[in-house]
Scaffold this motif. Sequence first.
Motif, mmCIF file in Angstrom:
data_model
loop_
_atom_site.group_PDB
_atom_site.id
_atom_site.type_symbol
_atom_site.label_atom_id
_atom_site.label_comp_id
_atom_site.label_asym_id
_atom_site.label_seq_id
_atom_site.Cartn_x
_atom_site.Cartn_y
_atom_site.Cartn_z
ATOM 1 N N GLU A 90 28.830 -18.739 -42.349
ATOM 2 C CA GLU A 90 30.038 -19.473 -41.980
ATOM 3 C C GLU A 90 31.183 -18.495 -42.130
ATOM 4 O OE1 GLU A 90 30.137 -22.817 -44.671
ATOM 5 O OE2 GLU A 90 28.890 -23.984 -43.297
ATOM 6 N N ILE A 92 35.009 -18.172 -42.441
ATOM 7 C CA ILE A 92 36.176 -19.013 -42.750
ATOM 8 C C ILE A 92 37.438 -18.180 -42.622
ATOM 9 C CG2 ILE A 92 37.341 -20.290 -44.610
ATOM 10 C CD1 ILE A 92 34.518 -21.240 -45.446
ATOM 11 N N ARG A 94 41.635 -18.315 -43.232
ATOM 12 C CA ARG A 94 42.696 -19.077 -43.912
ATOM 13 C C ARG A 94 44.052 -18.478 -43.576
ATOM 14 N NH1 ARG A 94 40.124 -22.133 -47.842
ATOM 15 N NH2 ARG A 94 38.058 -21.384 -48.432
ATOM 16 N N ALA A 98 44.280 -23.503 -49.110
ATOM 17 C CA ALA A 98 43.939 -24.922 -49.315
ATOM 18 C C ALA A 98 42.497 -24.995 -49.813
ATOM 19 C CB ALA A 98 44.088 -25.706 -48.011
ATOM 20 N N GLY A 99 42.070 -26.209 -50.125
ATOM 21 C CA GLY A 99 40.668 -26.473 -50.430
ATOM 22 C C GLY A 99 40.097 -25.604 -51.525
ATOM 23 N N SER A 100 38.916 -25.044 -51.249
ATOM 24 C CA SER A 100 38.183 -24.326 -52.306
ATOM 25 C C SER A 100 38.952 -23.095 -52.812
ATOM 26 C CB SER A 100 36.802 -23.915 -51.806
ATOM 27 O OG SER A 100 36.912 -22.957 -50.787
ATOM 28 N N MET A 101 39.701 -22.435 -51.929
ATOM 29 C CA MET A 101 40.429 -21.237 -52.384
ATOM 30 C C MET A 101 41.575 -21.622 -53.318
ATOM 31 S SD MET A 101 42.158 -18.060 -50.400
ATOM 32 C CE MET A 101 43.169 -16.944 -51.373
ATOM 33 N N ASP A 129 25.623 -23.002 -49.896
ATOM 34 C CA ASP A 129 26.442 -22.129 -49.026
ATOM 35 C C ASP A 129 27.382 -21.215 -49.813
ATOM 36 O OD1 ASP A 129 25.223 -23.541 -46.979
ATOM 37 O OD2 ASP A 129 26.981 -24.760 -46.509
ATOM 38 N N ASP A 175 43.365 -23.758 -42.004
ATOM 39 C CA ASP A 175 42.143 -22.945 -42.135
ATOM 40 C C ASP A 175 41.081 -23.525 -41.219
ATOM 41 O OD1 ASP A 175 41.014 -25.145 -43.441
ATOM 42 O OD2 ASP A 175 41.333 -24.329 -45.434
ATOM 43 N N PHE A 176 40.012 -22.795 -41.021
ATOM 44 C CA PHE A 176 38.889 -23.314 -40.233
ATOM 45 C C PHE A 176 37.635 -22.495 -40.481
ATOM 46 C CE2 PHE A 176 38.768 -20.037 -36.878
ATOM 47 C CZ PHE A 176 40.051 -19.503 -36.948
ATOM 48 N N LYS A 177 36.520 -23.094 -40.058
ATOM 49 C CA LYS A 177 35.211 -22.447 -40.195
ATOM 50 C C LYS A 177 34.610 -22.291 -38.806
ATOM 51 C CE LYS A 177 31.648 -24.677 -40.202
ATOM 52 N NZ LYS A 177 30.533 -24.980 -39.265
ATOM 53 N N ASP A 197 36.593 -31.780 -38.234
ATOM 54 C CA ASP A 197 35.545 -31.669 -39.260
ATOM 55 C C ASP A 197 35.518 -30.252 -39.837
ATOM 56 O OD1 ASP A 197 34.551 -34.225 -39.071
ATOM 57 O OD2 ASP A 197 32.512 -33.631 -38.500
ATOM 58 N N THR A 198 35.929 -29.275 -39.051
ATOM 59 C CA THR A 198 35.727 -27.877 -39.437
ATOM 60 C C THR A 198 37.035 -27.090 -39.575
ATOM 61 O OG1 THR A 198 35.488 -27.166 -37.141
ATOM 62 C CG2 THR A 198 33.476 -27.831 -38.276
ATOM 63 N N ALA A 199 38.160 -27.786 -39.410
ATOM 64 C CA ALA A 199 39.466 -27.114 -39.548
ATOM 65 C C ALA A 199 40.411 -28.012 -40.317
ATOM 66 C CB ALA A 199 40.051 -26.835 -38.161
ATOM 67 N N ARG A 200 41.328 -27.403 -41.061
ATOM 68 C CA ARG A 200 42.415 -28.188 -41.666
ATOM 69 C C ARG A 200 43.618 -28.112 -40.736
ATOM 70 N NH1 ARG A 200 40.122 -26.439 -46.779
ATOM 71 N NH2 ARG A 200 39.454 -28.353 -47.823
ATOM 72 N N ARG A 216 37.273 -36.622 -47.185
ATOM 73 C CA ARG A 216 36.890 -36.013 -48.461
ATOM 74 C C ARG A 216 37.682 -36.621 -49.621
ATOM 75 N NH1 ARG A 216 37.893 -31.036 -45.549
ATOM 76 N NH2 ARG A 216 35.946 -30.041 -44.884
HETATM 77 N N1 UDP Z 1 34.395 -25.837 -43.733
HETATM 78 C C1 UDP Z 1 33.416 -26.338 -42.885
HETATM 79 N N2 UDP Z 1 32.132 -26.439 -43.329
HETATM 80 C C2 UDP Z 1 31.758 -26.054 -44.578
HETATM 81 C C3 UDP Z 1 32.738 -25.555 -45.443
HETATM 82 C C4 UDP Z 1 34.045 -25.450 -44.992
HETATM 83 O O1 UDP Z 1 33.710 -26.661 -41.735
HETATM 84 O O2 UDP Z 1 30.565 -26.172 -44.913
HETATM 85 C C5 UDP Z 1 35.784 -25.717 -43.272
HETATM 86 C C6 UDP Z 1 36.697 -26.740 -43.938
HETATM 87 O O3 UDP Z 1 36.803 -27.922 -43.172
HETATM 88 C C7 UDP Z 1 38.009 -26.009 -43.996
HETATM 89 C C8 UDP Z 1 37.619 -24.534 -44.123
HETATM 90 O O4 UDP Z 1 36.286 -24.461 -43.646
HETATM 91 O O5 UDP Z 1 38.731 -26.193 -42.794
HETATM 92 C C9 UDP Z 1 37.735 -23.994 -45.529
HETATM 93 O O6 UDP Z 1 36.983 -24.826 -46.376
HETATM 94 P P1 UDP Z 1 36.971 -24.644 -47.958
HETATM 95 O O7 UDP Z 1 36.288 -23.384 -48.299
HETATM 96 O O8 UDP Z 1 38.336 -24.852 -48.489
HETATM 97 O O9 UDP Z 1 35.963 -25.734 -48.410
HETATM 98 P P2 UDP Z 1 36.047 -27.251 -48.888
HETATM 99 O O10 UDP Z 1 37.427 -27.567 -49.307
HETATM 100 O O11 UDP Z 1 35.581 -27.961 -47.670
HETATM 101 O O12 UDP Z 1 35.082 -27.242 -49.989
#
Ligand code: UDP
Length: 236
Positions: A90, A92, A94, A98-101, A129, A175-177, A197-200, A216
């Motif tokens: 994947e 990613i 940014r 946001a999110g995990s970071m 992952d 951000d996006f994946k 689903d895959t972008a903020r 979420r």
């Molecule tokens: N993302 C995704 N699939 C994944 C993990 C992340 O599409 O399995 C996207 C998520 O929607 C966001 C970006 O990647 O737009 C960064 O995600 P993050 O690492 O912050 O993860 P999360 O908050 O989803 O745990």
Amino acid sequence: MEKKELLYEGKAKQIYATDDANVIIMHYKDDATAYNGIKKAQIRDKGELNNKITTIIYEYLAKNNIPTHYIKTLNEREELCKKVKIFPLEVIVRNYIAGSMSKRLDIPEGTKPENVIYELCYKNDALGDPLINDHHAVAVKACSYEDLKVIYDLTKRINELLIELFKGVGIILVDFKIEFGKTADGEIVLADEISPDTARLWDEKTHDKLDKDRFRRDLGHVTEAYQEIYKRLGRL
Ligand code: UDP
């Protein structure tokens, strides 16, 4: 094009074979998962909306010379795509934190770094992952250094194009994946969906979240947020 057997079923999509060995049908479901599959639900109309949103984005990227797996949209939930061998990565991007970071490094959500941040995650459900770097990716044979060069060059260009696209409809691409695959003739192409689903995606004025974070984080009005993204992109 005849739809044949189910080849693969993921969390949000199914992949079907067709009578052409180099072509598949991607079917979008309403199923949503978060936190590595722990949280599950159906989001009304999500499959149709993500199909329509991905269609607009892929047609725009193709027009701007990004190689993709996309061929055409067949109906409300299905796209015809080139069959590719997906890199188990994947990618990613940014533009804002946001999110995990934000959690991992304790940086407030919405902070804008001076640089664009690129991350790789190794697609492996059993391991959740994990975040890896380029050298890990090569060591686990997910790709070669040459593949990574192509992937990063395309990703940079895709980010620039998507920032522009969303800016035009009043949305910040936080951000996006994305994922990449190799076609039968060895070309590296963008694959999989690009959707809320895959972008903020944040409204530029209110910073309202118009993406999967509404699911979420139990913020409500999930379908409405996806509809808003489709409505705005549809105006272009
Ligand atoms: N993302 C995704 N699939 C994944 C993990 C992340 O599409 O399995 C996207 C998520 O929607 C966001 C970006 O990647 O737009 C960064 O995600 P993050 O690492 O912050 O993860 P999360 O908050 O989803 O745990």
